[in-house]
Design a protein around this motif. Structure first.
Motif, mmCIF file in Angstrom:
data_model
loop_
_atom_site.group_PDB
_atom_site.id
_atom_site.type_symbol
_atom_site.label_atom_id
_atom_site.label_comp_id
_atom_site.label_asym_id
_atom_site.label_seq_id
_atom_site.Cartn_x
_atom_site.Cartn_y
_atom_site.Cartn_z
ATOM 1 N N HIS A 44 1.271 5.251 -2.124
ATOM 2 C CA HIS A 44 0.746 6.234 -3.087
ATOM 3 C C HIS A 44 1.947 6.999 -3.622
ATOM 4 O O HIS A 44 2.443 7.906 -2.955
ATOM 5 C CB HIS A 44 -0.208 7.212 -2.400
ATOM 6 C CG HIS A 44 -1.400 6.565 -1.760
ATOM 7 N ND1 HIS A 44 -2.618 6.497 -2.378
ATOM 8 C CD2 HIS A 44 -1.565 5.950 -0.555
ATOM 9 C CE1 HIS A 44 -3.490 5.877 -1.587
ATOM 10 N NE2 HIS A 44 -2.872 5.535 -0.466
ATOM 11 N N ASP B 289 0.693 2.569 3.779
ATOM 12 C CA ASP B 289 -0.148 3.659 3.285
ATOM 13 C C ASP B 289 0.700 4.923 3.107
ATOM 14 O O ASP B 289 0.288 6.023 3.486
ATOM 15 C CB ASP B 289 -1.331 3.915 4.225
ATOM 16 C CG ASP B 289 -2.387 4.806 3.592
ATOM 17 O OD1 ASP B 289 -2.281 5.097 2.386
ATOM 18 O OD2 ASP B 289 -3.312 5.218 4.319
ATOM 19 N N HIS C 104 0.828 -1.215 0.000
ATOM 20 C CA HIS C 104 0.000 0.000 0.000
ATOM 21 C C HIS C 104 0.860 1.261 0.000
ATOM 22 O O HIS C 104 1.235 1.772 1.053
ATOM 23 C CB HIS C 104 -0.889 -0.045 1.252
ATOM 24 C CG HIS C 104 -1.965 0.985 1.274
ATOM 25 N ND1 HIS C 104 -3.143 0.787 1.968
ATOM 26 C CD2 HIS C 104 -2.068 2.223 0.726
ATOM 27 C CE1 HIS C 104 -3.916 1.861 1.831
ATOM 28 N NE2 HIS C 104 -3.273 2.753 1.095
ATOM 29 N N LYS D 296 -8.316 -1.905 -6.379
ATOM 30 C CA LYS D 296 -8.580 -1.203 -5.120
ATOM 31 C C LYS D 296 -9.931 -0.522 -5.217
ATOM 32 O O LYS D 296 -10.235 0.125 -6.224
ATOM 33 C CB LYS D 296 -7.488 -0.137 -4.895
ATOM 34 C CG LYS D 296 -7.824 0.959 -3.867
ATOM 35 C CD LYS D 296 -7.503 0.518 -2.451
ATOM 36 C CE LYS D 296 -7.767 1.584 -1.399
ATOM 37 N NZ LYS D 296 -6.626 2.386 -1.052
ATOM 38 N N HIS E 129 -5.204 -0.853 5.628
ATOM 39 C CA HIS E 129 -4.969 -0.071 6.858
ATOM 40 C C HIS E 129 -6.009 -0.292 7.964
ATOM 41 O O HIS E 129 -6.722 0.634 8.355
ATOM 42 C CB HIS E 129 -4.826 1.418 6.537
ATOM 43 C CG HIS E 129 -5.767 1.985 5.502
ATOM 44 N ND1 HIS E 129 -7.119 1.749 5.492
ATOM 45 C CD2 HIS E 129 -5.528 2.788 4.444
ATOM 46 C CE1 HIS E 129 -7.659 2.388 4.475
ATOM 47 N NE2 HIS E 129 -6.721 3.016 3.824
HETATM 48 ZN ZN ZN Z 1 -3.896 4.621 1.054
#
Ligand code: ZN
Ligand code: DOR
Length: 485
Positions: free
Chosen positions: A64, A311, A62, A147, A238
């Motif tokens: 970004h 995350d 995970h 996702k 998460h």
């Molecule tokens: Zn995320």
């Protein structure tokens, strides 16, 4: 004997069930031997790893990396550099980029950006009402997985309707493809946020008040129901609340193919840190009260939660420190700090190094169909290795991170245990704590080595109960015969 590229001598190889002193031989990007020093083949290059632990490179399910769309927050280059310096050799990137990764064109843009990468990668494409009609096309284009943003977050992608989500699960089940779900209930949160704003709340705590644990409980219950019905593989992103663990335990006990991640922030931070950090700690789902921390550790220990992800959600310092909490962007960088943070917990005897390898490498490798090729130091596997010094101490410093987002809730935190070198398919991408700049194009997609056999059909017995009895003649987990014709 044929000579190999590299032999690493004197280190301790960490597997989920043992730690053994062993040498490792590498040829053509793969591990070819793990064993006694005396039986290693001749090598072009030898290296000593005395006192170091050799861990399978971490796999972060995970991140970004913001590319394409938000180069002022992160680029593929800076994000993957952070991964390499954090002992992370594979990442899975999220689709809330701009354009969102929901079309072949957007996917091609992302794969282009990822050509300059210091780590290997998978791509989670978007599952939503607008994409559910062409999921196979996205898989053909190079997506590894999907996702669904059931809970709203950065990018403001609309939550899929339950209908689209079920349809997506039904399509992906026979393909064995796992879907990541951001499991928070958007409607509950939108309403509560408005109530807070109307009441004039702008403080950091208001963010948590707008996103209560029930939003996570409800969303997990719903998506587990839909995935179980369809027989689809599901991954909860998460996981943040103690209160929703019972749903995961029950689903796993019923045989649902469910994997779950939590992140260092939910294990190690709580509302006590909100006053100190304000918007820097604003993240979705929110960091919660202290009572949630230990149950999440317990859930990792008993296998209810399978893995650690980060995350990694970079934003600029300006975007993180605005006056009102509602104006602060959600998320913070994490891919580079996860390993030292977790190794520190190992040094504090909260878990073993073997547990850590299970959570950081073995479980994600299994979830995404990579195990054997990644997630393990054994002959045949990619030579993805994090060299770890468990004695090295330091203080995490946001200014020294590779990410563009030089603002971190971990800034100033003392740690013990660092990755000191990172090997990606036999090539160093980080050495002595420093990025190896010219390894920038070494990373590649894991699509070519991913194996996701069809998921097990769903538990028919569970649904043959009185709760859901499909009409006679209708196969409950498929479109009724003739309906699409
Ligand atoms: Zn995320
Ligand atoms: O706080 C968050 N930020 N949570 C998410 O789920 C997404 C992320 C982002 O993309 O910034």
């Amino acid at each position: 004997m044929k000579s190999v590229d590299l032999v690493i001598r004197g280190g301790s190889v960490v597997a989920p069930d043992r730690i053994v002193q062993a040498s490792v031989a590498i040829a053509d990007e793969r591990i070819v031997a793990v064993g006694h020093d005396d039986v290693m083949p001749p090598a072009q290059r030898e290296m000593r790893a005395d006192g170091l632990f050799l861990l399978p490179g971490a796999i972060d399910s995970h991140v970004h990396f913001r590319d394409p769309g938000y180069p002022h927050k992160e680029t593929w280059q800076t994000g993957s550099a952070a991964a390499a310096c954090g002992g992370v050799t594979t990442v899975f990137d999220m689709p809330n980029t701009h354009p969102p990764t929901g079309t072949r064109e957007a996917l091609a843009l992302k794969l282009k950006a990822a050509e300059r990468s210091f780590c290997d990668y998978g791509i989670h494409a978007l599952l939503g009402d607008d994409t559910v009609g062409h999921l196979e096309d996205l898989l053909d284009g190079g997506a590894t997985s999907f996702k669904a943003f059931v809970g709203n977050t950065f990018g403001n992608l609309p939550a899929p309707t339950d209908g689209a989500l079920l349809e997506g699960f039904e399509k992906l089940a026979p393909l064995g493809i796992r879907t990541v779900v951001h499991a928070e209930n958007s409607s509950i949160m939108a309403r509560r946020q408005k109530v807070m704003q109307d009441a004039g709340r702008h403080d950091a705590q208001a963010h948590l008040d707008a996103r209560p644990a029930v939003a996570e409980i409800e969303a997990i219950g719903r998506v587990v129901t839909l995935a179980e019905w369809a027989g689809a593989r599901l991954h909860i992103a998460h996981h943040s609340a103690a209160d929703s663990l019972f749903l995961l335990r029950a689903a796993k006990a019923r045989g649902v193919d469910l994997t779950v991640e939590t992140c260092p922030q939910y294990l190690l931070l709580n509302t006590d840190d909100i006053l100190r950090l304000g918007g820097i700690l604003r993240v979705n789902p929110p960091v919660r009260e202290p009572r949630h921390n230990q149950p999440l550790w317990d859930a990792l220990m008993d296998g209810t939660i399978d893995m650690i992800a980060t995350d990694h959600a970079p934003h600029t310092p300006e975007e993180k420190t605005r006056e009102s909490i509602w104006a602060c962007d959600c998320g913070f960088p994490g891919v580079e700090t996860q390993m030292p943070l977790m190794l520190t917990q190992v040094n504090l005897q909260r878990a073993t190094l073997m547990d850590y390898v299970k959570w950081s490498a073995v479980a994600p490798a299994k979830a995404w169909g990579l195990y054997g090729t990644k997630g393990v130091i054994a002959p045949g596997a990619h030579a993805d290795i994090a060299f770890v010094d468990m004695n090295k101490t330091g203080t995490l410093s946001q200014g020294r991170l590779q990410t563009i987002s030089k603002i971190s809730p971990w800034h100033g935190r003392a740690v013990q245990g660092y990755p000191v070198h990172t090997l990606l398919r036999g090539r160093f991408v980080m050495q002595h704590g420093r990025l190896v700049e010219d390894a920038i194009t070494h990373g590649r997609s894991v699509k070519g080595v991913q194996a996701m056999p069809a998921a097990r059909p769903r538990n028919q017995e569970h649904y043959s109960s009185a709760i859901v009895t499909p009409p006679a003649g209708v196969r409950p987990n498929a479109w009724p015969e003739g309906m699409l014709r």
